[in-house]
Design a protein around this motif. Structure first.
Motif, PDB file in Angstrom:
ATOM      1  N   GLY A 157       6.291   6.924   0.224  1.00  8.11           N
ATOM      2  CA  GLY A 157       6.390   7.392  -1.144  1.00  8.11           C
ATOM      3  C   GLY A 157       6.421   8.895  -1.271  1.00  8.11           C
ATOM      4  O   GLY A 157       7.182   9.452  -2.034  1.00  8.11           O
ATOM      5  N   THR A 207       0.840  -1.188   0.000  1.00  3.30           N
ATOM      6  CA  THR A 207       0.000   0.000   0.000  1.00  3.30           C
ATOM      7  C   THR A 207       0.881   1.245   0.000  1.00  3.30           C
ATOM      8  O   THR A 207       1.796   1.372   0.816  1.00  3.30           O
ATOM      9  CB  THR A 207      -0.908   0.016   1.238  1.00  3.30           C
ATOM     10  OG1 THR A 207      -1.765  -1.129   1.192  1.00  3.30           O
ATOM     11  CG2 THR A 207      -1.749   1.279   1.289  1.00  3.30           C
ATOM     12  N   ARG A 208       0.620   2.162  -0.901  1.00  2.17           N
ATOM     13  CA  ARG A 208       1.412   3.391  -0.998  1.00  2.17           C
ATOM     14  C   ARG A 208       0.777   4.459  -0.112  1.00  2.17           C
ATOM     15  O   ARG A 208      -0.385   4.822  -0.288  1.00  2.17           O
ATOM     16  CB  ARG A 208       1.495   3.871  -2.449  1.00  2.17           C
ATOM     17  CG  ARG A 208       2.320   2.932  -3.333  1.00  2.17           C
ATOM     18  CD  ARG A 208       2.386   3.441  -4.754  1.00  2.17           C
ATOM     19  NE  ARG A 208       2.987   4.761  -4.836  1.00  2.17           N
ATOM     20  CZ  ARG A 208       4.295   4.996  -4.887  1.00  2.17           C
ATOM     21  NH1 ARG A 208       5.137   3.983  -4.836  1.00  2.17           N
ATOM     22  NH2 ARG A 208       4.754   6.225  -4.980  1.00  2.17           N
ATOM     23  N   LEU A 255      -1.014   7.066  -4.829  1.00  2.15           N
ATOM     24  CA  LEU A 255      -1.147   6.731  -3.413  1.00  2.15           C
ATOM     25  C   LEU A 255      -2.483   6.054  -3.130  1.00  2.15           C
ATOM     26  O   LEU A 255      -3.475   6.282  -3.816  1.00  2.15           O
ATOM     27  CB  LEU A 255      -1.033   7.998  -2.564  1.00  2.15           C
ATOM     28  CG  LEU A 255       0.317   8.709  -2.578  1.00  2.15           C
ATOM     29  CD1 LEU A 255       0.267   9.958  -1.705  1.00  2.15           C
ATOM     30  CD2 LEU A 255       1.433   7.786  -2.104  1.00  2.15           C
ATOM     31  N   GLU A 276      -3.011  -2.769  -8.133  1.00  2.49           N
ATOM     32  CA  GLU A 276      -2.043  -3.352  -7.226  1.00  2.49           C
ATOM     33  C   GLU A 276      -1.925  -4.846  -7.484  1.00  2.49           C
ATOM     34  O   GLU A 276      -2.909  -5.546  -7.633  1.00  2.49           O
ATOM     35  CB  GLU A 276      -2.470  -3.138  -5.753  1.00  2.49           C
ATOM     36  CG  GLU A 276      -2.284  -1.725  -5.264  1.00  2.49           C
ATOM     37  CD  GLU A 276      -0.829  -1.371  -5.050  1.00  2.49           C
ATOM     38  OE1 GLU A 276       0.027  -2.282  -5.040  1.00  2.49           O
ATOM     39  OE2 GLU A 276      -0.549  -0.181  -4.908  1.00  2.49           O
TER      40      GLU A 276
END
Length: 378
Positions: A60, A36-37, A93, A208
């Motif tokens: 990130g 997960t960003r 994100l 993802e």
């Protein structure tokens, strides 16, 4: 070329008084994000941004705000500037966390998010971190903590390893009373299950390769994998309930269920099928605390039409929740007239975010209860 973003990014406010363990909890999330960003806005009180340095390099995208509390240093339009940076499609994100200063007023941060004109964000909840070992002293010095707990969606009773078991029970009871209907979980060194905050239900499946939680993963875990002892796992601090139905939901009954959801039920995520109420779309559901949002999404060709929900909380009655959801299923029989079906969907549609007209100007919300304000904004 980066495709345009079609999903809204949850923004979580992480609050708590000085020394409660907010940064420790945030770093734990960043180290255990499972693909997960996460974007972070760190709001330090003072010119030396210690917290920003602590989390630097582990995420990130990071935006740091020094020289004062975020709620005092910027207004809603300035916060939007920072959020715009983190919501650019190139950042890709999945979650944004605002780590508030220990001296911030969390309800003001929530109001600012709800008043934001950024169409790419979604309120992800207020997480209040409490130092179990210092709670009584902090409450004596800062009685406003009662007000902070009252508007929290999730309370993390941190540093429980520093107090005796009997004291833990007393503290937990006090925090539950002050924060109801929020969920309250205990933690050591800020170690909570990241699953509580990550929201893959609203993330495009193709975005993802590694996802934090799927319905299949949850069902497999609950079915058991040969390990009976989960007491040492982070998810032992909360409970998750899954619900799947191939019968469409009655929109009126489902909204009544959501309006009366019990204490301790922190998040609901998944998809709802309303059958004749909207044959073209399924409705992605995002609920955190008292905040509720539906996002219509077209059914894929040939896709099986199911309602799939995951409910997460602490101290919840799984059997009662499943029974309540089962009672929301539409009864078989002749279809109702179009006008009656349309009226039944009104309760759902008021929680669908409408695109503002270009000339619309959003007003600053009145200082009402934050939970009710969240529902109204939805």
């Amino acid at each position: 070329m980066t495709p345009p973003r079609t999903q809204q990014i949850p923004v979580v406010v992480l609050a708590g008084f000085l020394g409660s363990g907010k940064t420790t909890l945030l770093n734990h999330l960043l180290r255990n994000r499972a693909g997960t960003r996460i974007g972070v806005i760190v709001n330090d009180f003072g010119s030396i941004e210690i917290d920003a340095m602590t989390v630097a390099g582990q995420v990130g995208s990071t935006v740091s705000l020094g020289n004062g509390c975020l709620c005092c240093a910027v207004d809603a339009s300035e916060l939007d500037t920072f959020l715009e940076t983190l919501t650019r499609p190139s950042a890709r994100l999945d979650l944004i966390v605002i780590e508030a200063s220990g001296l911030a007023e969390p309800q003001e941060l929530v109001r600012m998010l709800l008043a934001s004109e950024n169409p790419h964000i979604l309120y992800g909840g207020l997480v209040e971190v409490v130092d179990a070992a210092e709670f009584d002293g902090v409450r004596e010095r800062h009685p406003e903590i009662d007000r902070h707990l009252a508007v929290a969606d999730l309370v993390v009773l941190n540093k429980t390893d520093r107090v005796a078991e009997a004291e833990q029970e007393r503290l937990r009871a006090a925090v539950v009373e002050l924060s109801a209907p929020a969920a309250v979980i205990s933690a050591v060194h800020g170690r909570i299950d990241p699953e509580l905050l990550f929201d893959p239900a609203l993330r495009p499946d193709a975005d993802e390769k590694t996802r934090q939680l799927t319905f299949e993963d949850l069902l497999r875990e609950e079915a058991g994998d040969g390990h009976d002892d989960h007491a040492g796992h982070l998810h032992a601090a909360y409970e998750s309930v899954d619900f799947t139905s191939d019968v469409p939901l009655d929109p009126r009954r489902f909204i009544a269920f959501l309006d009366s959801r019990p204490e301790g039920l922190y998040r609901i995520k998944g998809f709802a099928d309303f059958g004749a109420g909207d044959r073209d779309n399924r409705y992605a559901l995002h609920a955190v605390g008292r905040f509720l949002r539906f996002v219509p999404q077209p059914w894929a060709r040939g896709e099986q039409r199911l309602t799939q929900l995951v409910l997460i909380g602490a101290g919840i009655d799984a059997q009662a929740l499943r029974a309540g959801l089962t009672a929301c299923r539409a009864e078989p029989g002749p279809e109702t007239p179009d006008t009656e079906t349309e009226r039944a969907m009104w309760g759902v549609l008021r929680y669908v975010q409408q695109e503002p007209e270009p000339e619309d100007v959003r007003q600053e919300p009145e200082p009402e209860d934050v939970r009710e304000e969240a529902a109204a904004e939805a």
